[in-house]
Design a protein around this motif. Structure first.
Motif, PDB file in Angstrom:
ATOM      1  N   GLN A 184       4.019   8.987  -5.738  1.00 43.17           N
ATOM      2  CA  GLN A 184       5.453   8.849  -5.112  1.00 43.17           C
ATOM      3  C   GLN A 184       6.326   7.544  -5.541  1.00 43.17           C
ATOM      4  OE1 GLN A 184       5.300  10.047  -1.429  1.00 43.17           O
ATOM      5  NE2 GLN A 184       4.551  12.139  -1.822  1.00 43.17           N
ATOM      6  N   LEU A 185       5.712   6.509  -5.368  1.00 45.90           N
ATOM      7  CA  LEU A 185       6.505   5.232  -5.424  1.00 45.90           C
ATOM      8  C   LEU A 185       5.951   4.267  -6.595  1.00 45.90           C
ATOM      9  CD1 LEU A 185       6.368   4.713  -1.456  1.00 45.90           C
ATOM     10  CD2 LEU A 185       8.158   5.517  -2.902  1.00 45.90           C
ATOM     11  N   ASN A 186       6.535   2.861  -6.631  1.00 45.40           N
ATOM     12  CA  ASN A 186       6.040   2.084  -7.595  1.00 45.40           C
ATOM     13  C   ASN A 186       6.358   0.725  -6.758  1.00 45.40           C
ATOM     14  OD1 ASN A 186       5.711   3.620 -10.058  1.00 45.40           O
ATOM     15  ND2 ASN A 186       7.935   4.069  -9.989  1.00 45.40           N
ATOM     16  N   ASN A 220       6.301  -4.945 -13.628  1.00 49.58           N
ATOM     17  CA  ASN A 220       5.826  -3.696 -12.906  1.00 49.58           C
ATOM     18  C   ASN A 220       4.738  -4.142 -12.147  1.00 49.58           C
ATOM     19  OD1 ASN A 220       4.940  -1.080 -12.099  1.00 49.58           O
ATOM     20  ND2 ASN A 220       5.605   0.047 -13.847  1.00 49.58           N
ATOM     21  N   TRP A 221       4.477  -4.145 -10.727  1.00 52.25           N
ATOM     22  CA  TRP A 221       3.330  -4.392 -10.088  1.00 52.25           C
ATOM     23  C   TRP A 221       2.536  -3.187  -9.835  1.00 52.25           C
ATOM     24  CZ3 TRP A 221       1.836  -9.119 -10.757  1.00 52.25           C
ATOM     25  CH2 TRP A 221       2.732 -10.438 -10.988  1.00 52.25           C
ATOM     26  N   THR A 222       2.842  -2.189 -10.163  1.00 55.75           N
ATOM     27  CA  THR A 222       2.231  -0.831  -9.677  1.00 55.75           C
ATOM     28  C   THR A 222       0.879  -0.712 -10.358  1.00 55.75           C
ATOM     29  OG1 THR A 222       4.520   0.323  -9.780  1.00 55.75           O
ATOM     30  CG2 THR A 222       2.569   1.810  -9.636  1.00 55.75           C
ATOM     31  N   GLY A 223      -0.026  -0.672  -9.327  1.00 56.41           N
ATOM     32  CA  GLY A 223      -1.574  -0.284  -9.650  1.00 56.41           C
ATOM     33  C   GLY A 223      -1.963   1.174  -9.696  1.00 56.41           C
ATOM     34  N   GLY A 224      -3.120   1.189 -10.279  1.00 54.15           N
ATOM     35  CA  GLY A 224      -3.713   2.552 -10.334  1.00 54.15           C
ATOM     36  C   GLY A 224      -4.165   2.989  -8.995  1.00 54.15           C
ATOM     37  N   ALA A 225      -4.446   2.254  -7.736  1.00 55.23           N
ATOM     38  CA  ALA A 225      -4.795   2.628  -6.697  1.00 55.23           C
ATOM     39  C   ALA A 225      -3.685   2.661  -5.578  1.00 55.23           C
ATOM     40  CB  ALA A 225      -6.159   1.961  -6.195  1.00 55.23           C
ATOM     41  N   ILE A 260      12.251  -6.861  -5.206  1.00 53.80           N
ATOM     42  CA  ILE A 260      11.205  -5.871  -5.346  1.00 53.80           C
ATOM     43  C   ILE A 260      11.882  -4.539  -4.824  1.00 53.80           C
ATOM     44  CG2 ILE A 260       8.988  -4.945  -4.710  1.00 53.80           C
ATOM     45  CD1 ILE A 260       8.728  -7.425  -6.040  1.00 53.80           C
ATOM     46  N   ILE A 261      11.682  -3.459  -5.737  1.00 55.63           N
ATOM     47  CA  ILE A 261      12.363  -2.089  -5.251  1.00 55.63           C
ATOM     48  C   ILE A 261      11.068  -1.153  -5.826  1.00 55.63           C
ATOM     49  CG2 ILE A 261      14.527  -2.703  -5.515  1.00 55.63           C
ATOM     50  CD1 ILE A 261      14.679  -1.254  -8.181  1.00 55.63           C
ATOM     51  N   SER A 262      11.212   0.118  -5.714  1.00 48.77           N
ATOM     52  CA  SER A 262      10.442   1.076  -5.838  1.00 48.77           C
ATOM     53  C   SER A 262      11.035   2.201  -6.979  1.00 48.77           C
ATOM     54  CB  SER A 262       9.730   1.909  -4.721  1.00 48.77           C
ATOM     55  OG  SER A 262       9.089   2.971  -5.242  1.00 48.77           O
ATOM     56  N   LYS A 273       0.921  -1.369  -0.029  1.00 48.72           N
ATOM     57  CA  LYS A 273      -0.134  -0.049  -0.127  1.00 48.72           C
ATOM     58  C   LYS A 273       0.927   1.263   0.011  1.00 48.72           C
ATOM     59  CE  LYS A 273      -3.748   2.302   2.481  1.00 48.72           C
ATOM     60  NZ  LYS A 273      -4.778   2.285   3.561  1.00 48.72           N
ATOM     61  N   TYR A 274       0.715   2.064  -0.984  1.00 48.19           N
ATOM     62  CA  TYR A 274       1.753   3.171  -0.978  1.00 48.19           C
ATOM     63  C   TYR A 274       0.959   4.501  -2.087  1.00 48.19           C
ATOM     64  CZ  TYR A 274       2.024   0.685  -5.683  1.00 48.19           C
ATOM     65  OH  TYR A 274       1.519   0.528  -6.764  1.00 48.19           O
ATOM     66  N   ASN A 275       1.701   5.376  -1.906  1.00 47.82           N
ATOM     67  CA  ASN A 275       1.180   6.488  -2.760  1.00 47.82           C
ATOM     68  C   ASN A 275       1.897   6.417  -4.238  1.00 47.82           C
ATOM     69  OD1 ASN A 275       0.998   8.973  -4.098  1.00 47.82           O
ATOM     70  ND2 ASN A 275       1.177  10.119  -2.040  1.00 47.82           N
TER      71      ASN A 275
END
Length: 94
Positions: free
Chosen positions: A21-23, A43-48, A63-65, A16-18
């Protein structure tokens, strides 16, 4: 039963992240060690900014951001191994 429950939790870490700012990026070991996010394996970054990463293959996951967050220690290395089948006489020790 507890081992199966624990296995399911560990096999799907929740992030859970912003998202501004992050990925959540899966990278190879070299990019993990050097904090280079330029060529992610996934890239596991989702929309929410509420993402689950399935760890469903026996291997290492890195895993990194982003470069700065990683350099400050915000990174995760996970080794997924096959768990032995639960014993019929398994006991829970707390």
């Amino acid at each position: 039963m507890f081992q199966s429950f624990l296995s399911n939790i560990l096999a799907q870490p929740f992030f859970k992240y912003n998202v501004d700012q992050l990925n959540v990026l899966e990278v190879n070991k070299t990019d993990y060690e050097t904090c280079i996010p330029d060529h992610p394996l996934h890239n596991w970054t989702g929309g929410a900014g509420r993402d689950v990463v399935p760890l469903d293959v026996t291997r290492n996951y890195y895993i990194i951001s982003d470069e700065q967050s990683c350099s400050f220690g915000m990174r995760l290395a996970i080794h997924v191994d096959n768990l032995p089948p639960p014993s019929s006489k398994a006991t829970l020790l707390l």
